[in-house]
Motif scaffolding. Structure first.
Motif, mmCIF file in Angstrom:
data_model
loop_
_atom_site.group_PDB
_atom_site.id
_atom_site.type_symbol
_atom_site.label_atom_id
_atom_site.label_comp_id
_atom_site.label_asym_id
_atom_site.label_seq_id
_atom_site.Cartn_x
_atom_site.Cartn_y
_atom_site.Cartn_z
ATOM 1 N N THR A 84 -32.596 1.380 -37.541
ATOM 2 C CA THR A 84 -33.067 2.844 -37.877
ATOM 3 C C THR A 84 -31.779 3.634 -38.757
ATOM 4 N N ASP A 85 -32.188 4.351 -39.649
ATOM 5 C CA ASP A 85 -31.194 5.152 -40.452
ATOM 6 C C ASP A 85 -31.609 6.518 -40.759
ATOM 7 N N ARG A 86 -30.764 7.341 -41.162
ATOM 8 C CA ARG A 86 -30.822 8.804 -41.359
ATOM 9 C C ARG A 86 -29.917 9.229 -42.107
ATOM 10 N N LEU A 87 -30.124 10.107 -43.217
ATOM 11 C CA LEU A 87 -29.177 10.924 -43.859
ATOM 12 C C LEU A 87 -28.881 12.067 -42.872
ATOM 13 N N VAL A 88 -27.613 12.273 -42.198
ATOM 14 C CA VAL A 88 -27.440 13.275 -41.456
ATOM 15 C C VAL A 88 -26.507 14.362 -42.318
ATOM 16 N N ASN A 89 -26.091 15.365 -41.628
ATOM 17 C CA ASN A 89 -25.019 16.359 -41.971
ATOM 18 C C ASN A 89 -24.388 16.926 -40.887
ATOM 19 N N SER A 90 -23.046 16.912 -41.200
ATOM 20 C CA SER A 90 -22.109 17.061 -40.043
ATOM 21 C C SER A 90 -22.248 18.610 -39.358
ATOM 22 N N LEU A 91 -22.989 19.513 -40.291
ATOM 23 C CA LEU A 91 -23.558 20.650 -39.539
ATOM 24 C C LEU A 91 -24.581 20.934 -38.593
ATOM 25 N N GLU A 92 -25.573 19.521 -38.609
ATOM 26 C CA GLU A 92 -26.237 19.119 -37.779
ATOM 27 C C GLU A 92 -25.735 19.275 -36.359
ATOM 28 N N PHE A 93 -24.454 18.729 -36.074
ATOM 29 C CA PHE A 93 -23.879 18.562 -34.975
ATOM 30 C C PHE A 93 -22.754 19.459 -34.656
ATOM 31 N N GLY A 94 -22.717 20.527 -35.503
ATOM 32 C CA GLY A 94 -21.972 21.786 -34.990
ATOM 33 C C GLY A 94 -20.636 21.710 -35.783
ATOM 34 N N ALA A 95 -20.286 20.944 -36.673
ATOM 35 C CA ALA A 95 -18.953 20.682 -37.198
ATOM 36 C C ALA A 95 -19.163 21.782 -38.295
ATOM 37 N N PRO A 96 -17.974 22.579 -38.835
ATOM 38 C CA PRO A 96 -18.104 23.750 -39.978
ATOM 39 C C PRO A 96 -18.225 23.004 -41.144
ATOM 40 N N GLN A 97 -18.745 22.119 -41.718
ATOM 41 C CA GLN A 97 -18.376 21.505 -43.000
ATOM 42 C C GLN A 97 -19.899 20.768 -43.296
ATOM 43 N N ASP A 98 -20.015 21.006 -44.640
ATOM 44 C CA ASP A 98 -21.498 20.723 -45.270
ATOM 45 C C ASP A 98 -21.074 19.406 -45.826
ATOM 46 N N ARG A 99 -21.123 18.509 -44.909
ATOM 47 C CA ARG A 99 -20.917 16.743 -45.312
ATOM 48 C C ARG A 99 -22.129 15.885 -45.059
ATOM 49 N N GLN A 100 -22.695 15.509 -45.914
ATOM 50 C CA GLN A 100 -23.820 14.609 -45.699
ATOM 51 C C GLN A 100 -23.421 13.296 -45.756
ATOM 52 N N ARG A 101 -23.936 12.294 -44.934
ATOM 53 C CA ARG A 101 -23.531 10.874 -44.580
ATOM 54 C C ARG A 101 -24.696 10.072 -44.366
ATOM 55 N N ILE A 102 -24.866 8.921 -44.799
ATOM 56 C CA ILE A 102 -25.892 8.114 -44.386
ATOM 57 C C ILE A 102 -25.569 7.113 -42.922
#
Length: 359
Positions: free
Chosen positions: A163-181
């Motif tokens: 399973t895979d997903r494009l996530v953003n560190s903001l989703e986890f509460g980190a103060p940074q707009d950082r997208q990663r697969i």
């Protein structure tokens, strides 16, 4: 002893590993080629009072483990499977060859080739599960997506559900707009349905929730900053205070330019529109923590670049995490920019643990 052993590759200075370790996984094996990063990894672990990995530190290329005569890694994995409920591999191969702003050489580049090496290492050693992390360019760029789908096919053929997903560190509460697969896989023999893997289970702000708050744009430098009704835990200023960046051991680690100071005094707070010389806004999250390729991030209200302590806070690391004083400034900012945000690592570790426990 914890239920899960982790074999870490491309470990950097250990941001991803620390998130797993603080979520009740055992970091049993560490592999990192860069000697500066490995020294920082060991230093930070000693500073945090962490024990050395059961199967040691390995400062060499991952390709060394793929040599026909090399059996030490497989032997360690076999031993670990007798000691733990599960054994997993985690790693984020170097990604400039897939980055939109990087070399963009894809699978043919030196770094791009390492993604294939990591997948081959997984297939050859058959951990119970794995986590693969990389830049969004591998997911979104057509020519790179073909390579990515090939890797997934090889893993599936080797017996993994994926399973895979494009996530953003903001989703986890980190103060940074950082997208990663992120790609997670588990051996089919574990008899765990990948359909039960809940990517959003540990997310505080899933989807675009964090981006949709009313954020301040730009304010005069050293003027009165615009406030926000968004959660303060997503703001730089909250993290600077939380981590006591001014008194942090890395608090004075920042580049002092020989020239160009005038530019530091005219860029507005929150103006991150240019590729270089981005001034952060204290009441907003940071753009992606990338400090190479002439990308300069300026302190919100001071006429200087951000410090290593401030960059570590933007990566949501605990204030107790410290980089060694002997490490060069270039190496410090490179390892910080390469690292996985700590809160993203914690969130993924807990999500994986819940899945493996059948929760």
């Amino acid at each position: 002893m914890n239920n899960h052993a982790v074999f870490s590759f491309f470990s950097g200075s250990g941001f991803l590993d620390l998130g797993f370790e603080n979520s009740d996984f055992d970091i049993a094996f560490v592999n990192e080629l860069n000697p500066d990063f490995m020294k920082a990894y060991k230093y930070s672990r000693e500073h945090l009072g962490k024990e050395a990995p059961r199967f040691g530190y390995h400062e060499n290329s991952i390709d060394d483990f793929l040599a026909a005569e090399e059996k030490s890694l497989k032997d360690r994995v076999t031993t670990a499977k007798t000691l733990y409920q599960t054994v997993g591999f985690i790693g984020g191969p170097p990604c400039p060859d897939f980055s939109v702003g990087g070399k963009n050489k894809g699978r043919e580049g030196e770094n791009g080739r390492l993604s294939k090496s990591y997948i081959d290492t997984i297939i050859n050693n058959k951990p119970d599960w794995f986590l693969f992390e990389n830049v969004k360019g591998l997911w979104r760029t057509t020519k790179h997506r073909e390579f990515y789908e090939q890797l997934k096919h090889e893993l599936s053929s080797a017996g993994y559900e994926i399973t895979d997903r494009l996530v953003n560190s903001l989703e986890f509460g980190a103060p940074q707009d950082r997208q990663r697969i992120l790609m997670f896989g588990v051996l089919k023999t574990r008899k765990l349905s990948i359909q039960n893997f809940n990517w959003e289970q540990q997310m505080k702000f899933p989807g675009n929730m964090a981006l949709n708050f009313q954020w301040p744009s730009k304010d005069c430098f050293q003027g009165t900053p615009t406030q926000t009704d968004a959660p303060e835990e997503l703001t730089i200023n909250w993290w600077f205070n939380k981590n006591n960046v001014e008194t942090h051991p890395n608090g004075t680690d920042y580049f002092t330019p020989r020239a160009g100071l005038a530019k530091f005094e005219v860029i507005e707070e929150g103006d991150d529109s240019k590729k270089s010389y981005k001034r952060l806004h204290r009441n907003r999250y940071s753009p992606t923590a990338a400090y190479g390729n002439n990308e300069v991030h300026l302190h919100p209200w001071l006429a200087r670049r951000i410090s290593a302590a401030e960059a570590l806070a933007i990566q949501s690391l605990p204030k107790e995490f410290v980089l060694p004083p002997t490490m060069t400034l270039s190496a410090k900012f490179k390892t910080i920019g390469n690292g996985v945000p700590y809160l993203l690592a914690v969130g993924m570790a807990k999500t994986i643990d819940d899945f493996l426990q059948g929760k």
